[in-house]
Design a protein around this motif. Structure first.
Motif, PDB file in Angstrom:
ATOM      1  N   GLY A  44       0.793  -1.223   0.000  1.00  0.00           N
ATOM      2  CA  GLY A  44       0.000   0.000   0.000  1.00  0.00           C
ATOM      3  C   GLY A  44       0.821   1.267   0.000  1.00  0.00           C
ATOM      4  N   PHE A  45       2.048   1.212  -0.506  1.00  0.00           N
ATOM      5  CA  PHE A  45       2.920   2.386  -0.536  1.00  0.00           C
ATOM      6  C   PHE A  45       3.434   2.632  -1.951  1.00  0.00           C
ATOM      7  CE2 PHE A  45       3.135   1.032   3.861  1.00  0.00           C
ATOM      8  CZ  PHE A  45       3.056   2.224   4.558  1.00  0.00           C
ATOM      9  N   LEU A  46       3.673   3.903  -2.249  1.00  0.00           N
ATOM     10  CA  LEU A  46       4.341   4.311  -3.479  1.00  0.00           C
ATOM     11  C   LEU A  46       5.708   4.860  -3.101  1.00  0.00           C
ATOM     12  CD1 LEU A  46       4.486   5.029  -6.521  1.00  0.00           C
ATOM     13  CD2 LEU A  46       3.410   7.224  -5.921  1.00  0.00           C
ATOM     14  N   ASP A  47       6.752   4.252  -3.634  1.00  0.00           N
ATOM     15  CA  ASP A  47       8.114   4.738  -3.405  1.00  0.00           C
ATOM     16  C   ASP A  47       8.516   5.660  -4.554  1.00  0.00           C
ATOM     17  OD1 ASP A  47       8.195   3.237  -1.159  1.00  0.00           O
ATOM     18  OD2 ASP A  47       9.488   1.656  -1.974  1.00  0.00           O
ATOM     19  N   ILE A  48       8.973   6.866  -4.215  1.00  0.00           N
ATOM     20  CA  ILE A  48       9.448   7.838  -5.205  1.00  0.00           C
ATOM     21  C   ILE A  48      10.936   8.038  -4.957  1.00  0.00           C
ATOM     22  CG2 ILE A  48       9.155  10.128  -6.187  1.00  0.00           C
ATOM     23  CD1 ILE A  48       6.377  10.212  -4.924  1.00  0.00           C
ATOM     24  N   CYS A  49      11.752   7.586  -5.903  1.00  0.00           N
ATOM     25  CA  CYS A  49      13.205   7.630  -5.714  1.00  0.00           C
ATOM     26  C   CYS A  49      13.759   9.023  -5.981  1.00  0.00           C
ATOM     27  CB  CYS A  49      13.892   6.631  -6.644  1.00  0.00           C
ATOM     28  SG  CYS A  49      13.486   4.901  -6.263  1.00  0.00           S
ATOM     29  N   HIS A  50      14.937   9.274  -5.436  1.00  0.00           N
ATOM     30  CA  HIS A  50      15.673  10.506  -5.706  1.00  0.00           C
ATOM     31  C   HIS A  50      16.402  10.378  -7.044  1.00  0.00           C
ATOM     32  CE1 HIS A  50      15.280  11.903  -1.474  1.00  0.00           C
ATOM     33  NE2 HIS A  50      15.210  10.598  -1.248  1.00  0.00           N
ATOM     34  N   ALA A  51      16.978  11.489  -7.461  1.00  0.00           N
ATOM     35  CA  ALA A  51      17.823  11.421  -8.651  1.00  0.00           C
ATOM     36  C   ALA A  51      18.978  10.454  -8.400  1.00  0.00           C
ATOM     37  CB  ALA A  51      18.350  12.807  -9.003  1.00  0.00           C
ATOM     38  N   ASP A  52      19.495  10.475  -7.174  1.00  0.00           N
ATOM     39  CA  ASP A  52      20.492   9.496  -6.756  1.00  0.00           C
ATOM     40  C   ASP A  52      19.733   8.317  -6.139  1.00  0.00           C
ATOM     41  OD1 ASP A  52      22.537   8.000  -5.788  1.00  0.00           O
ATOM     42  OD2 ASP A  52      23.339   9.523  -4.415  1.00  0.00           O
ATOM     43  N   GLU A  53      19.545   7.270  -6.931  1.00  0.00           N
ATOM     44  CA  GLU A  53      18.702   6.169  -6.508  1.00  0.00           C
ATOM     45  C   GLU A  53      19.322   5.329  -5.399  1.00  0.00           C
ATOM     46  OE1 GLU A  53      17.315   3.885  -9.784  1.00  0.00           O
ATOM     47  OE2 GLU A  53      16.503   5.627 -10.863  1.00  0.00           O
ATOM     48  N   THR A  54      20.548   5.651  -4.973  1.00  0.00           N
ATOM     49  CA  THR A  54      21.135   4.938  -3.844  1.00  0.00           C
ATOM     50  C   THR A  54      20.588   5.456  -2.520  1.00  0.00           C
ATOM     51  OG1 THR A  54      23.000   6.490  -3.736  1.00  0.00           O
ATOM     52  CG2 THR A  54      23.237   4.530  -5.150  1.00  0.00           C
ATOM     53  N   LYS A  55      19.959   6.650  -2.559  1.00  0.00           N
ATOM     54  CA  LYS A  55      19.364   7.201  -1.350  1.00  0.00           C
ATOM     55  C   LYS A  55      18.000   6.551  -1.100  1.00  0.00           C
ATOM     56  CE  LYS A  55      21.519  11.761  -1.863  1.00  0.00           C
ATOM     57  NZ  LYS A  55      21.263  13.223  -1.999  1.00  0.00           N
ATOM     58  N   PRO A  56      17.585   6.487   0.159  1.00  0.00           N
ATOM     59  CA  PRO A  56      16.264   5.906   0.467  1.00  0.00           C
ATOM     60  C   PRO A  56      15.158   6.713  -0.220  1.00  0.00           C
ATOM     61  CG  PRO A  56      17.582   6.146   2.460  1.00  0.00           C
ATOM     62  CD  PRO A  56      18.313   6.877   1.384  1.00  0.00           C
ATOM     63  N   PRO A  57      14.169   6.029  -0.794  1.00  0.00           N
ATOM     64  CA  PRO A  57      13.098   6.753  -1.499  1.00  0.00           C
ATOM     65  C   PRO A  57      12.106   7.385  -0.531  1.00  0.00           C
ATOM     66  CG  PRO A  57      12.648   4.399  -1.499  1.00  0.00           C
ATOM     67  CD  PRO A  57      14.006   4.563  -0.860  1.00  0.00           C
ATOM     68  N   SER A  58      11.320   8.329  -1.036  1.00  0.00           N
ATOM     69  CA  SER A  58      10.196   8.884  -0.272  1.00  0.00           C
ATOM     70  C   SER A  58       9.029   7.925  -0.385  1.00  0.00           C
ATOM     71  CB  SER A  58       9.798  10.256  -0.831  1.00  0.00           C
ATOM     72  OG  SER A  58      10.872  11.164  -0.722  1.00  0.00           O
ATOM     73  N   LYS A  59       8.393   7.626   0.755  1.00  0.00           N
ATOM     74  CA  LYS A  59       7.285   6.673   0.781  1.00  0.00           C
ATOM     75  C   LYS A  59       5.978   7.437   0.971  1.00  0.00           C
ATOM     76  CE  LYS A  59       7.888   2.622   2.706  1.00  0.00           C
ATOM     77  NZ  LYS A  59       8.268   1.787   1.563  1.00  0.00           N
ATOM     78  N   VAL A  60       4.981   7.113   0.130  1.00  0.00           N
ATOM     79  CA  VAL A  60       3.657   7.738   0.201  1.00  0.00           C
ATOM     80  C   VAL A  60       2.640   6.652   0.535  1.00  0.00           C
ATOM     81  CG1 VAL A  60       1.918   9.082  -1.015  1.00  0.00           C
ATOM     82  CG2 VAL A  60       4.346   9.447  -1.519  1.00  0.00           C
ATOM     83  N   ASN A  61       1.902   6.838   1.606  1.00  0.00           N
ATOM     84  CA  ASN A  61       0.869   5.889   2.011  1.00  0.00           C
ATOM     85  C   ASN A  61      -0.373   6.100   1.143  1.00  0.00           C
ATOM     86  OD1 ASN A  61      -0.934   4.221   3.262  1.00  0.00           O
ATOM     87  ND2 ASN A  61      -0.853   5.220   5.260  1.00  0.00           N
ATOM     88  N   LEU A  62      -0.717   5.109   0.333  1.00  0.00           N
ATOM     89  CA  LEU A  62      -1.833   5.256  -0.597  1.00  0.00           C
ATOM     90  C   LEU A  62      -3.186   5.327   0.112  1.00  0.00           C
ATOM     91  CD1 LEU A  62      -0.730   2.835  -3.473  1.00  0.00           C
ATOM     92  CD2 LEU A  62      -0.523   5.322  -3.361  1.00  0.00           C
ATOM     93  N   LEU A  63      -3.251   4.799   1.345  1.00  0.00           N
ATOM     94  CA  LEU A  63      -4.527   4.851   2.064  1.00  0.00           C
ATOM     95  C   LEU A  63      -4.913   6.277   2.434  1.00  0.00           C
ATOM     96  CD1 LEU A  63      -4.458   1.773   4.461  1.00  0.00           C
ATOM     97  CD2 LEU A  63      -5.775   2.079   2.378  1.00  0.00           C
ATOM     98  N   THR A  64      -3.961   7.172   2.460  1.00  0.00           N
ATOM     99  CA  THR A  64      -4.256   8.569   2.789  1.00  0.00           C
ATOM    100  C   THR A  64      -4.317   9.436   1.537  1.00  0.00           C
ATOM    101  OG1 THR A  64      -1.916   9.113   3.101  1.00  0.00           O
ATOM    102  CG2 THR A  64      -3.120   8.306   5.018  1.00  0.00           C
ATOM    103  N   CYS A  65      -4.426   8.814   0.373  1.00  0.00           N
ATOM    104  CA  CYS A  65      -4.357   9.551  -0.895  1.00  0.00           C
ATOM    105  C   CYS A  65      -5.621   9.369  -1.728  1.00  0.00           C
ATOM    106  CB  CYS A  65      -3.153   9.092  -1.725  1.00  0.00           C
ATOM    107  SG  CYS A  65      -1.563   9.394  -0.951  1.00  0.00           S
ATOM    108  N   GLN A  66      -5.804  10.316  -2.632  1.00  0.00           N
ATOM    109  CA  GLN A  66      -6.780  10.199  -3.709  1.00  0.00           C
ATOM    110  C   GLN A  66      -6.036  10.273  -5.037  1.00  0.00           C
ATOM    111  OE1 GLN A  66     -10.551  12.517  -3.306  1.00  0.00           O
ATOM    112  NE2 GLN A  66      -9.497  13.423  -1.568  1.00  0.00           N
ATOM    113  N   ILE A  67      -6.523   9.477  -6.006  1.00  0.00           N
ATOM    114  CA  ILE A  67      -5.911   9.480  -7.337  1.00  0.00           C
ATOM    115  C   ILE A  67      -6.881  10.167  -8.281  1.00  0.00           C
ATOM    116  CG2 ILE A  67      -5.010   8.064  -9.206  1.00  0.00           C
ATOM    117  CD1 ILE A  67      -5.318   6.440  -5.861  1.00  0.00           C
ATOM    118  N   LYS A  68      -6.412  11.214  -8.935  1.00  0.00           N
ATOM    119  CA  LYS A  68      -7.299  11.991  -9.798  1.00  0.00           C
ATOM    120  C   LYS A  68      -6.669  12.251 -11.155  1.00  0.00           C
ATOM    121  CE  LYS A  68     -10.162  14.250  -6.344  1.00  0.00           C
ATOM    122  NZ  LYS A  68     -10.790  15.517  -5.917  1.00  0.00           N
TER     123      LYS A  68
END
Length: 559
Positions: free
Chosen positions: A169-193
């Motif tokens: 239930g998470f979306l990982d958004i990587c940095h330009a430097d993909e060796t860094k930990p990605p930002s995690k977005v909880n989809l349960l708190t999101c709307q897709i439009k």
């Protein structure tokens, strides 16, 4: 000498003359008084005659008015009912058009030919007005690259980012430097439009920011949106199953984040930073679930003493509060609640944080039990029921609270219903994802036995009568409404005029989710009813950024 007269004769003539004069004076006086009396008598009689004539004229006037009222009274009553029905039809048509417009804007994979199709919602096929559904063939996971618009303070640019949708239930958004930990977005708190201006773009709206994405083409965009929707739905259902298997003591991380995001949001609503009853900010984290208000720890004890039929108290920090218990507090605020429940209250009479428990108890009982401080806006029960029906039709929580405060009977049949529908029946049928909190308010604040009240034997649109609210959930496929009813103890064994239970109807119509919920009720697995699936529309901060907003500028807009 003969010319002289005697003195006695002269005196006699003088006396006689005086007597004649006096007699003439009295005669004149009496005649005058008689004439004055005649004049007064005539005037009195004329006045009385005029008064009698005026009385007769007034009597004739009011008799004519009464005849007119009797003549047009039934017509006016019929006209009022017809106008009410016309208003309801207009509200219904406006609601359908608005929801259809929103659906067309947001639905993934909707082509122009489908948009030009007319009348499909009336035939029961075509567009669905329920939650956004993804194409199941795309699954719940996906990895690839998307263009993400950064949220920089100077300028916003498009950056290419590797993204990964995880089954948890998470979306990982990587940095330009993909060796860094990605930002995690909880989809349960999101709307897709969907973004109407560009069919390659879509937005992911979380509780604290909006993410703008652009795919390679239309097909890639539909695939990403379908995966995100599928993953969100799967994570929510899995969270419910996990809580059931562990007896409600364990929830997965994404579900916990959703609960905490809702709680953080509601505590920032107007007036929710302090107690609804005494304005104290001392541990103002206690929730009255059936009113959707926040109170302090001192006042919460008095609420508990009133009994659960008046107020149901939960702690936002100590108790595991399910999302179904957060529905009302998401839409109600302490300010809105007090606008109704304290409308006539002198602020000097309201308790303060330093008030004694006796003062608090007296005030809270007057406010919630006796409802002394509410403003009366309706003349009789019919006016109350008419306003109640209007509140449900217009999804107006403020008006619903007003009629409740004035003492409306929530179990009574609505005035324009031909099949004996109550407000709960109407709210269930009209719930399309935007008014679940109204259903929750009715379920929690009406008498327990009224939840199972059926409609009349007259068949409704489904061809059956004697339908309870639970039957209507099964007929119209309303699983979230069904959760609220089952959580409050609705009877699943009742049968309608066709001798069918809600379980039989759900199975017959293929409403699998409703059928599963009824199975859980038979097995007494009540934890399945503690959480609901709905769009929470949590406030997001467009100015917030995350660490994926850096480096690697593509250009201002990829054509």
């Amino acid at each position: 000498m003969r010319w002289r007269k005697k003195g006695g004769c002269f005196s006699f003539k003088c006396v006689r003359s005086k007597k004649l004069k006096i007699l003439g004076y009295f005669t004149f006086t009496y005649q005058y008084l008689i004439k004055v009396n005649d004049i007064k008598t005539k005037k009195g009689i004329e006045l009385l005659q005029h008064l009698v004539e005026y009385y007769h004229a007034q009597t004739n006037y009011f008799q004519d008015g009464l005849k007119t009222i009797q003549h047009f009274g039934s017509y006016v009553a019929d006209l009022s009912i017809k106008l009410q029905k016309i208003r309801q039809k207009q509200d219904e048509e406006k609601r359908r058009l608005t929801e259809l417009r929103t659906l067309l804007r947001n639905a993934p994979g909707l082509d122009k030919e489908a948009m030009n199709t007319s009348g499909s919602s009336d035939r029961g096929t075509g567009y669905s007005l329920h939650q956004l559904q993804g194409d199941k063939q795309h699954g719940v996971t996906r990895t690839g690259h998307l263009l993400k618009k950064s949220e920089g303070k100077v300028r916003r640019v498009w950056q290419k980012r590797r993204c990964q949708v995880q089954a948890e239930g998470f979306l990982d958004i990587c940095h330009a430097d993909e060796t860094k930990p990605p930002s995690k977005v909880n989809l349960l708190t999101c709307q897709i439009k969907l973004v109407p201006e560009d069919r390659r773009c879509f937005d992911l709206i979380s509780y604290n920011r909006t993410y703008h994405f652009q795919a390679e083409d239309d097909a890639d965009q539909r695939a990403w949106m379908s995966v995100l929707v599928n993953c969100k739905e799967s994570a929510l259902m899995r969270a419910f199953d996990d809580s059931t298997k562990t007896g409600g003591s364990k929830l997965n991380q994404s579900h916990v984040e959703l609960q905490q995001a809702i709680i953080r949001y509601v505590l920032k609503l107007p007036g929710n930073d302090r107690c609804c009853d005494c304005n104290s900010q001392n541990d103002a984290t206690w929730l009255s679930t059936n009113f959707g208000i926040i109170v302090c720890i001192e006042c919460s004890g008095i609420h508990r003493d009133l009994g659960v039929h008046i107020s149901r108290i939960q702690s936002l920090t100590l108790d595991n509060v399910g999302t179904s218990q957060l529905l009302l507090v998401r839409h109600m605020t302490n300010v809105l609640f007090n606008e109704i429940m304290e409308a006539t209250l002198q602020q000097s009479s309201k308790p303060t944080p330093s008030s004694t428990m006796e003062e608090r108890c007296e005030f809270i009982r007057a406010k919630y039990v006796e409802r002394k401080f509410t403003l009366q806006t309706c003349e009789d029960e019919r006016d109350l029921l008419s306003d109640l029906e209007h509140a449900v039709n217009n999804k107006d929580l403020h008006q619903l609270l007003q009629v409740f405060a004035e003492g409306v009977d929530l179990a009574s049949a609505l005035p324009t219903s031909e099949i004996g529908e109550t407000a709960l029946h109407l709210a269930v049928v009209r719930e399309m994802g935007k008014s679940l909190h109204l259903v929750d308010f009715l379920v929690q604040n009406m008498p327990t036995q009224a939840i199972d009240k059926p409609t009349l034997h007259t068949p409704d649109a489904s061809g059956s009568g004697f339908n309870t609210a639970l039957h209507l959930c099964a007929i119209h496929d309303k699983p979230e409404c069904m959760k609220l009813l089952l959580r409050s103890g609705a009877d699943i064994t009742l049968k309608n005029s066709q001798d069918k239970t809600p379980m039989a109807i759900a199975r017959e119509q293929g409403n699998i989710t409703c059928e599963n919920l009824l199975h859980y009720a038979l097995e007494r697995q009540k934890s399945h009813f503690e959480n609901v699936f709905t769009d929470w529309n949590l406030l997001h901060d467009e100015a917030s950024t995350d660490f994926s907003d850096d480096e690697t500028i593509i250009d201002d807009r990829v054509s």
